[in-house]
Design a protein around this motif. Structure first.
Motif, PDB file in Angstrom:
ATOM      1  N   MET A   1      56.405  29.506  61.478  1.00  0.00           N
ATOM      2  CA  MET A   1      56.491  29.176  60.058  1.00  0.00           C
ATOM      3  C   MET A   1      57.097  30.355  59.301  1.00  0.00           C
ATOM      4  O   MET A   1      56.546  31.446  59.286  1.00  0.00           O
ATOM      5  CB  MET A   1      55.085  28.891  59.519  1.00  0.00           C
ATOM      6  N   ALA A   2      58.246  30.149  58.691  1.00  0.00           N
ATOM      7  CA  ALA A   2      58.881  31.231  57.936  1.00  0.00           C
ATOM      8  C   ALA A   2      58.670  30.986  56.449  1.00  0.00           C
ATOM      9  O   ALA A   2      59.490  30.361  55.789  1.00  0.00           O
ATOM     10  CB  ALA A   2      60.365  31.293  58.268  1.00  0.00           C
ATOM     11  N   ALA A   3      57.553  31.464  55.957  1.00  0.00           N
ATOM     12  CA  ALA A   3      57.270  31.277  54.533  1.00  0.00           C
ATOM     13  C   ALA A   3      57.834  32.456  53.743  1.00  0.00           C
ATOM     14  O   ALA A   3      57.758  33.594  54.175  1.00  0.00           O
ATOM     15  CB  ALA A   3      55.773  31.161  54.308  1.00  0.00           C
ATOM     16  N   THR A   4      58.421  32.129  52.598  1.00  0.00           N
ATOM     17  CA  THR A   4      58.927  33.182  51.716  1.00  0.00           C
ATOM     18  C   THR A   4      57.802  33.623  50.791  1.00  0.00           C
ATOM     19  O   THR A   4      57.109  32.792  50.220  1.00  0.00           O
ATOM     20  CB  THR A   4      60.067  32.625  50.841  1.00  0.00           C
ATOM     21  N   VAL A   5      57.657  34.921  50.639  1.00  0.00           N
ATOM     22  CA  VAL A   5      56.630  35.439  49.731  1.00  0.00           C
ATOM     23  C   VAL A   5      57.237  35.614  48.342  1.00  0.00           C
ATOM     24  O   VAL A   5      58.231  36.307  48.165  1.00  0.00           O
ATOM     25  CB  VAL A   5      56.077  36.793  50.238  1.00  0.00           C
ATOM     26  N   LEU A   6      56.661  34.924  47.355  1.00  0.00           N
ATOM     27  CA  LEU A   6      57.189  34.998  45.997  1.00  0.00           C
ATOM     28  C   LEU A   6      56.510  36.098  45.184  1.00  0.00           C
ATOM     29  O   LEU A   6      57.071  36.609  44.229  1.00  0.00           O
ATOM     30  CB  LEU A   6      57.024  33.658  45.292  1.00  0.00           C
ATOM     31  N   LYS A   7      55.281  36.411  45.561  1.00  0.00           N
ATOM     32  CA  LYS A   7      54.499  37.325  44.755  1.00  0.00           C
ATOM     33  C   LYS A   7      53.304  37.746  45.578  1.00  0.00           C
ATOM     34  O   LYS A   7      52.730  36.932  46.293  1.00  0.00           O
ATOM     35  CB  LYS A   7      53.995  36.535  43.534  1.00  0.00           C
ATOM     36  N   THR A   8      52.930  39.001  45.506  1.00  0.00           N
ATOM     37  CA  THR A   8      51.757  39.400  46.263  1.00  0.00           C
ATOM     38  C   THR A   8      50.983  40.493  45.530  1.00  0.00           C
ATOM     39  O   THR A   8      51.572  41.305  44.836  1.00  0.00           O
ATOM     40  CB  THR A   8      52.126  39.833  47.708  1.00  0.00           C
ATOM     41  N   GLU A   9      49.661  40.437  45.669  1.00  0.00           N
ATOM     42  CA  GLU A   9      48.815  41.450  45.044  1.00  0.00           C
ATOM     43  C   GLU A   9      47.748  41.880  46.036  1.00  0.00           C
ATOM     44  O   GLU A   9      47.338  41.090  46.874  1.00  0.00           O
ATOM     45  CB  GLU A   9      48.166  40.883  43.781  1.00  0.00           C
ATOM     46  N   THR A  10      47.318  43.108  45.925  1.00  0.00           N
ATOM     47  CA  THR A  10      46.325  43.644  46.863  1.00  0.00           C
ATOM     48  C   THR A  10      45.073  44.075  46.115  1.00  0.00           C
ATOM     49  O   THR A  10      45.163  44.698  45.069  1.00  0.00           O
ATOM     50  CB  THR A  10      46.917  44.851  47.624  1.00  0.00           C
ATOM     51  N   ILE A  11      43.934  43.699  46.665  1.00  0.00           N
ATOM     52  CA  ILE A  11      42.639  44.114  46.103  1.00  0.00           C
ATOM     53  C   ILE A  11      41.898  44.909  47.182  1.00  0.00           C
ATOM     54  O   ILE A  11      41.780  44.433  48.312  1.00  0.00           O
ATOM     55  CB  ILE A  11      41.779  42.875  45.736  1.00  0.00           C
ATOM     56  N   HIS A  12      41.407  46.069  46.834  1.00  0.00           N
ATOM     57  CA  HIS A  12      40.604  46.843  47.784  1.00  0.00           C
ATOM     58  C   HIS A  12      39.167  46.359  47.730  1.00  0.00           C
ATOM     59  O   HIS A  12      38.615  46.164  46.655  1.00  0.00           O
ATOM     60  CB  HIS A  12      40.691  48.332  47.466  1.00  0.00           C
ATOM     61  N   ILE A  13      38.586  46.145  48.896  1.00  0.00           N
ATOM     62  CA  ILE A  13      37.222  45.616  48.960  1.00  0.00           C
ATOM     63  C   ILE A  13      36.283  46.682  49.513  1.00  0.00           C
ATOM     64  O   ILE A  13      36.273  46.958  50.706  1.00  0.00           O
ATOM     65  CB  ILE A  13      37.177  44.342  49.829  1.00  0.00           C
ATOM     66  N   LYS A  14      35.549  47.311  48.590  1.00  0.00           N
ATOM     67  CA  LYS A  14      34.662  48.409  49.004  1.00  0.00           C
ATOM     68  C   LYS A  14      33.232  48.208  48.526  1.00  0.00           C
ATOM     69  O   LYS A  14      32.330  48.920  48.928  1.00  0.00           O
ATOM     70  CB  LYS A  14      35.182  49.736  48.455  1.00  0.00           C
ATOM     71  N   SER A  15      33.022  47.245  47.625  1.00  0.00           N
ATOM     72  CA  SER A  15      31.670  47.011  47.122  1.00  0.00           C
ATOM     73  C   SER A  15      31.535  45.530  46.773  1.00  0.00           C
ATOM     74  O   SER A  15      32.533  44.800  46.738  1.00  0.00           O
ATOM     75  CB  SER A  15      31.416  47.851  45.870  1.00  0.00           C
ATOM     76  N   SER A  16      30.298  45.102  46.469  1.00  0.00           N
ATOM     77  CA  SER A  16      30.119  43.669  46.205  1.00  0.00           C
ATOM     78  C   SER A  16      30.767  43.265  44.880  1.00  0.00           C
ATOM     79  O   SER A  16      31.104  42.100  44.690  1.00  0.00           O
ATOM     80  CB  SER A  16      28.645  43.266  46.293  1.00  0.00           C
ATOM     81  N   SER A  17      31.006  44.229  43.965  1.00  0.00           N
ATOM     82  CA  SER A  17      31.732  43.831  42.751  1.00  0.00           C
ATOM     83  C   SER A  17      33.229  43.646  43.037  1.00  0.00           C
ATOM     84  O   SER A  17      33.911  42.896  42.338  1.00  0.00           O
ATOM     85  CB  SER A  17      31.491  44.812  41.596  1.00  0.00           C
ATOM     86  N   ASP A  18      33.743  44.284  44.105  1.00  0.00           N
ATOM     87  CA  ASP A  18      35.131  44.016  44.499  1.00  0.00           C
ATOM     88  C   ASP A  18      35.289  42.594  45.030  1.00  0.00           C
ATOM     89  O   ASP A  18      36.374  41.997  44.932  1.00  0.00           O
ATOM     90  CB  ASP A  18      35.589  45.008  45.581  1.00  0.00           C
ATOM     91  N   VAL A  19      34.211  42.049  45.617  1.00  0.00           N
ATOM     92  CA  VAL A  19      34.264  40.660  46.089  1.00  0.00           C
ATOM     93  C   VAL A  19      34.457  39.731  44.888  1.00  0.00           C
ATOM     94  O   VAL A  19      35.231  38.766  44.939  1.00  0.00           O
ATOM     95  CB  VAL A  19      32.982  40.299  46.878  1.00  0.00           C
ATOM     96  N   VAL A  20      33.787  40.064  43.769  1.00  0.00           N
ATOM     97  CA  VAL A  20      33.944  39.284  42.536  1.00  0.00           C
ATOM     98  C   VAL A  20      35.380  39.406  42.021  1.00  0.00           C
ATOM     99  O   VAL A  20      36.013  38.405  41.655  1.00  0.00           O
ATOM    100  CB  VAL A  20      32.940  39.750  41.453  1.00  0.00           C
ATOM    101  N   THR A  21      35.921  40.625  42.024  1.00  0.00           N
ATOM    102  CA  THR A  21      37.310  40.837  41.592  1.00  0.00           C
ATOM    103  C   THR A  21      38.272  40.025  42.460  1.00  0.00           C
ATOM    104  O   THR A  21      39.218  39.409  41.950  1.00  0.00           O
ATOM    105  CB  THR A  21      37.679  42.342  41.684  1.00  0.00           C
ATOM    106  N   ALA A  22      38.020  40.022  43.768  1.00  0.00           N
ATOM    107  CA  ALA A  22      38.876  39.273  44.689  1.00  0.00           C
ATOM    108  C   ALA A  22      38.854  37.777  44.347  1.00  0.00           C
ATOM    109  O   ALA A  22      39.895  37.127  44.266  1.00  0.00           O
ATOM    110  CB  ALA A  22      38.423  39.497  46.132  1.00  0.00           C
ATOM    111  N   ARG A  23      37.652  37.244  44.102  1.00  0.00           N
ATOM    112  CA  ARG A  23      37.521  35.833  43.711  1.00  0.00           C
ATOM    113  C   ARG A  23      38.324  35.540  42.453  1.00  0.00           C
ATOM    114  O   ARG A  23      39.027  34.537  42.367  1.00  0.00           O
ATOM    115  CB  ARG A  23      36.059  35.495  43.402  1.00  0.00           C
ATOM    116  N   GLN A  24      38.193  36.441  41.451  1.00  0.00           N
ATOM    117  CA  GLN A  24      38.860  36.193  40.174  1.00  0.00           C
ATOM    118  C   GLN A  24      40.381  36.243  40.317  1.00  0.00           C
ATOM    119  O   GLN A  24      41.094  35.439  39.721  1.00  0.00           O
ATOM    120  CB  GLN A  24      38.367  37.207  39.130  1.00  0.00           C
ATOM    121  N   GLN A  25      40.866  37.183  41.130  1.00  0.00           N
ATOM    122  CA  GLN A  25      42.311  37.288  41.352  1.00  0.00           C
ATOM    123  C   GLN A  25      42.849  36.030  42.037  1.00  0.00           C
ATOM    124  O   GLN A  25      43.893  35.507  41.671  1.00  0.00           O
ATOM    125  CB  GLN A  25      42.585  38.531  42.208  1.00  0.00           C
ATOM    126  N   VAL A  26      42.094  35.545  43.034  1.00  0.00           N
ATOM    127  CA  VAL A  26      42.513  34.336  43.746  1.00  0.00           C
ATOM    128  C   VAL A  26      42.497  33.140  42.792  1.00  0.00           C
ATOM    129  O   VAL A  26      43.415  32.321  42.775  1.00  0.00           O
ATOM    130  CB  VAL A  26      41.605  34.092  44.972  1.00  0.00           C
TER     131      VAL A  26
END
Lengths: 136, 133
Positions: A1-26
């Motif tokens: 599968m050759a999918a083109t990436v249109l946009k990408t963002e990275t979230i660092h996951i180091k604590s349980s509040s980062d899990v919340v940030t990850a959810r919100q970004q998604v």
């Protein structure tokens, strides 16, 4: 599968509040892609399960969330990377009820059901990378 | 650290979860509720999750734990207001929240708690045995 990436963002996951940030970004990107409310909920729930695995089992890591395009289809691709102990038996880890962390053992198998594509790369001692895609 | 407020109304405790809970906050709620039930001798706990946009396995497990601990302390728990998209996702995830009493909204949740509390008192009055199966 050759999918083109249109946009990408990275979230660092180091604590349980980062899990919340990850959810919100998604959630933000799922809304941007105009996924239905049920699909948004499925993607965000899968992201939450996988981000928690990255934190609890992988000792932290990062999540890339990417808007991808494959021909006429667009989708959201989540990639979780950690450098933890890895998964010795992937088949066992995917089965419902299997847990090493004291949880219910629904995280991996459950998030696989919530997404369209699901891929695990893991080497004991070298970490785990999980890629999951949901297409519109 | 922030906490989720617990309101008391007669014999019941009411909780409305309005924030995107991180895991520690969920565990704090579990501890706080268990302590409050015992402090005030609550007969019922109502948890309103209508503002929650997702319930993942951790939150589901926390709700189940709260219900079990409450039961051990002689209180009933009812979870109300789950959004339809959340319900669909939870079942697909593989969690059907066994052992958790649910209701569509706060009103019917309160009715359920009142009925069970009254039924419990009747058993006390007539001295009937309270074996359940």
């Amino acid at each position: 599968m050759a999918a083109t990436v249109l946009k990408t963002e990275t979230i660092h996951i180091k604590s349980s509040s980062d899990v919340v940030t990850a959810r919100q970004q998604v959630r933000t990107l799922a809304i941007e892609l105009k996924f239905s409310l049920v699909d948004q909920t499925k993607i965000v729930t899968a992201a939450s399960e996988l981000a928690r695995n990255t934190l609890d089992h992988g000792g932290g890591g990062e999540m890339d969330v990417a808007v991808v395009e494959n021909g006429i289809r667009r989708g959201l691709r989540l990639t979780f990377r950690d450098h933890g102990p890895g998964i010795a038996d992937i088949k066992q880890a995917l089965s419902d009820g299997f847990t090493t962390g004291g949880g219910m053992g629904l995280g991996l198998g459950g998030s696989k059901r919530l997404m369209n594509e699901f891929d695990i790369h893991s080497q004991p001692g070298a970490g785990t990378t999980i890629t999951a895609v949901r297409w519109k | 650290m922030d906490r989720i407020p617990i309101l008391r109304m007669g014999n019941f405790l009411l909780v409305t979860i309005q924030v995107d809970m991180h895991d520690r906050l969920a565990l704090t709620l579990q501890d706080d509720l268990t302590n409050r039930i015992s402090e005030v001798g609550a007969r019922g706990v109502l948890i309103d999750i209508s503002s929650l946009e997702i319930v993942d396995s951790f939150i589901g497990r926390t709700l189940a734990n709260i219900a079990s601990m409450a039961r051990v302390l002689d209180a009933q728990t009812v979870v109300v207001g789950m959004q339809p998209a959340v319900a669909i996702t939870l079942v697909e995830l593989g969690m059907s929240l066994p052992g958790i009493r649910t209701a569509l909204n706060v009103e019917s949740g309160m009715e359920y708690l009142q009925e069970t509390a009254e039924a419990g008192m009747e058993i006390g009055v007539y001295g009937g045995d309270s074996t359940e199966d």
